[in-house]
Design a protein around this motif. Structure first.
Motif, mmCIF file in Angstrom:
data_model
loop_
_atom_site.group_PDB
_atom_site.id
_atom_site.type_symbol
_atom_site.label_atom_id
_atom_site.label_comp_id
_atom_site.label_asym_id
_atom_site.label_seq_id
_atom_site.Cartn_x
_atom_site.Cartn_y
_atom_site.Cartn_z
ATOM 1 N N ARG A 72 103.321 -63.165 -24.400
ATOM 2 C CA ARG A 72 102.492 -63.146 -23.190
ATOM 3 C C ARG A 72 101.834 -61.784 -23.068
ATOM 4 O O ARG A 72 102.511 -60.759 -23.203
ATOM 5 C CB ARG A 72 103.368 -63.409 -21.968
ATOM 6 C CG ARG A 72 102.604 -63.569 -20.706
ATOM 7 C CD ARG A 72 101.920 -64.896 -20.790
ATOM 8 N NE ARG A 72 101.672 -65.455 -19.488
ATOM 9 C CZ ARG A 72 100.509 -66.004 -19.205
ATOM 10 N NH1 ARG A 72 99.528 -66.018 -20.071
ATOM 11 N NH2 ARG A 72 100.316 -66.567 -18.051
ATOM 12 N N VAL A 73 100.537 -61.752 -22.833
ATOM 13 C CA VAL A 73 99.813 -60.499 -22.635
ATOM 14 C C VAL A 73 98.980 -60.593 -21.374
ATOM 15 O O VAL A 73 98.574 -61.685 -20.972
ATOM 16 C CB VAL A 73 98.886 -60.154 -23.844
ATOM 17 C CG1 VAL A 73 99.715 -59.896 -25.090
ATOM 18 C CG2 VAL A 73 97.889 -61.237 -24.093
ATOM 19 N N ASP A 74 98.734 -59.463 -20.749
ATOM 20 C CA ASP A 74 97.871 -59.422 -19.579
ATOM 21 C C ASP A 74 96.432 -59.339 -20.046
ATOM 22 O O ASP A 74 96.070 -58.474 -20.848
ATOM 23 C CB ASP A 74 98.193 -58.205 -18.699
ATOM 24 C CG ASP A 74 99.570 -58.332 -18.055
ATOM 25 O OD1 ASP A 74 99.962 -59.473 -17.737
ATOM 26 O OD2 ASP A 74 100.246 -57.308 -17.882
ATOM 27 N N VAL A 75 95.616 -60.263 -19.548
ATOM 28 C CA VAL A 75 94.205 -60.290 -19.928
ATOM 29 C C VAL A 75 93.397 -59.848 -18.715
ATOM 30 O O VAL A 75 93.502 -60.447 -17.646
ATOM 31 C CB VAL A 75 93.776 -61.712 -20.351
ATOM 32 C CG1 VAL A 75 92.317 -61.752 -20.705
ATOM 33 C CG2 VAL A 75 94.632 -62.182 -21.505
ATOM 34 N N PRO A 76 92.614 -58.779 -18.849
ATOM 35 C CA PRO A 76 91.810 -58.333 -17.708
ATOM 36 C C PRO A 76 90.778 -59.399 -17.340
ATOM 37 O O PRO A 76 90.240 -60.079 -18.207
ATOM 38 C CB PRO A 76 91.145 -57.050 -18.199
ATOM 39 C CG PRO A 76 91.268 -57.077 -19.679
ATOM 40 C CD PRO A 76 92.405 -57.970 -20.021
ATOM 41 N N ALA A 77 90.529 -59.535 -16.044
ATOM 42 C CA ALA A 77 89.546 -60.515 -15.565
ATOM 43 C C ALA A 77 88.154 -60.107 -16.006
ATOM 44 O O ALA A 77 87.794 -58.929 -15.966
ATOM 45 C CB ALA A 77 89.624 -60.633 -14.058
ATOM 46 N N LEU A 78 87.394 -61.094 -16.445
ATOM 47 C CA LEU A 78 86.006 -60.826 -16.846
ATOM 48 C C LEU A 78 85.128 -60.826 -15.617
ATOM 49 O O LEU A 78 85.160 -61.746 -14.808
ATOM 50 C CB LEU A 78 85.521 -61.890 -17.829
ATOM 51 C CG LEU A 78 86.291 -61.970 -19.151
ATOM 52 C CD1 LEU A 78 85.779 -63.150 -19.971
ATOM 53 C CD2 LEU A 78 86.107 -60.693 -19.931
ATOM 54 N N SER A 79 84.327 -59.790 -15.438
ATOM 55 C CA SER A 79 83.421 -59.728 -14.288
ATOM 56 C C SER A 79 82.137 -60.449 -14.648
ATOM 57 O O SER A 79 81.581 -60.269 -15.729
ATOM 58 C CB SER A 79 83.158 -58.288 -13.877
ATOM 59 O OG SER A 79 82.684 -57.558 -14.981
#
Length: 155
Positions: free
Chosen positions: A147-154
């Motif tokens: 599991r990895v944290d994926v930054p939200a795409l703006s």
């Protein structure tokens, strides 16, 4: 007083203090974010190539199906590791028992049908016949799911 400063206990204390100071300096010089970025970079360079039968771009399942499969795999892998640890712990005792009946449990041993190549004998044969080194091949790459944290795409 000089004896007190030269005691082994004082030396251990001083070494521990120096180690703590060194850790503090390293944490200031190399922040954790940089260390994590370096670790991710190292992991990215250590990956094996994809197998030949991977999905083509137009065949990929929905992301939700992939996420579900990855989550189920991670849970199953964790359960397997837990079970392996429990088996190893139990085997420490059971491996030392002579064959016999213990309460409601029969402990016995059966011969294995698995065979492995005797690399020492193969090397000796290759050397005797002047064939050079024994050809070896890499094992298949292991599948790793995490599991990895994926930054939200703006947008």
């Amino acid at each position: 007083m000089l004896q007190l400063l030269m005691s082994p206990r004082t030396a251990r204390t001083v070494r521990g203090l120096i180690g703590s100071v060194a850790d503090a300096v390293r944490s200031i010089v190399t922040p954790a974010a940089l260390v994590e970025a370096q670790q991710l970079e190292d992991i990215a360079t250590e990956t094996a190539p994809d197998p030949t039968d991977v999905y083509a771009a137009d065949e990929l399942p929905e992301v939700e199906a992939i996420e579900t499969a990855a989550a189920e795999y991670a849970v199953a892998a964790d359960q397997a590791r837990t079970a392996d640890r429990a088996k190893r712990k139990s085997r420490k005792l059971l491996d030392r028992l002579p064959a016999g009946l213990y309460g409601g449990w029969l402990v016995s041993r059966t011969p294995s049908s698995r065979q492995t190549a005797d690399l020492d004998a193969i090397r000796a044969t290759y050397e005797r016949l002047g064939l050079g080194d024994v050809p070896m091949k890499q094992s298949a790459p292991s599948l790793k799911v995490e599991r990895v944290d994926v930054p939200a795409l703006s947008a």
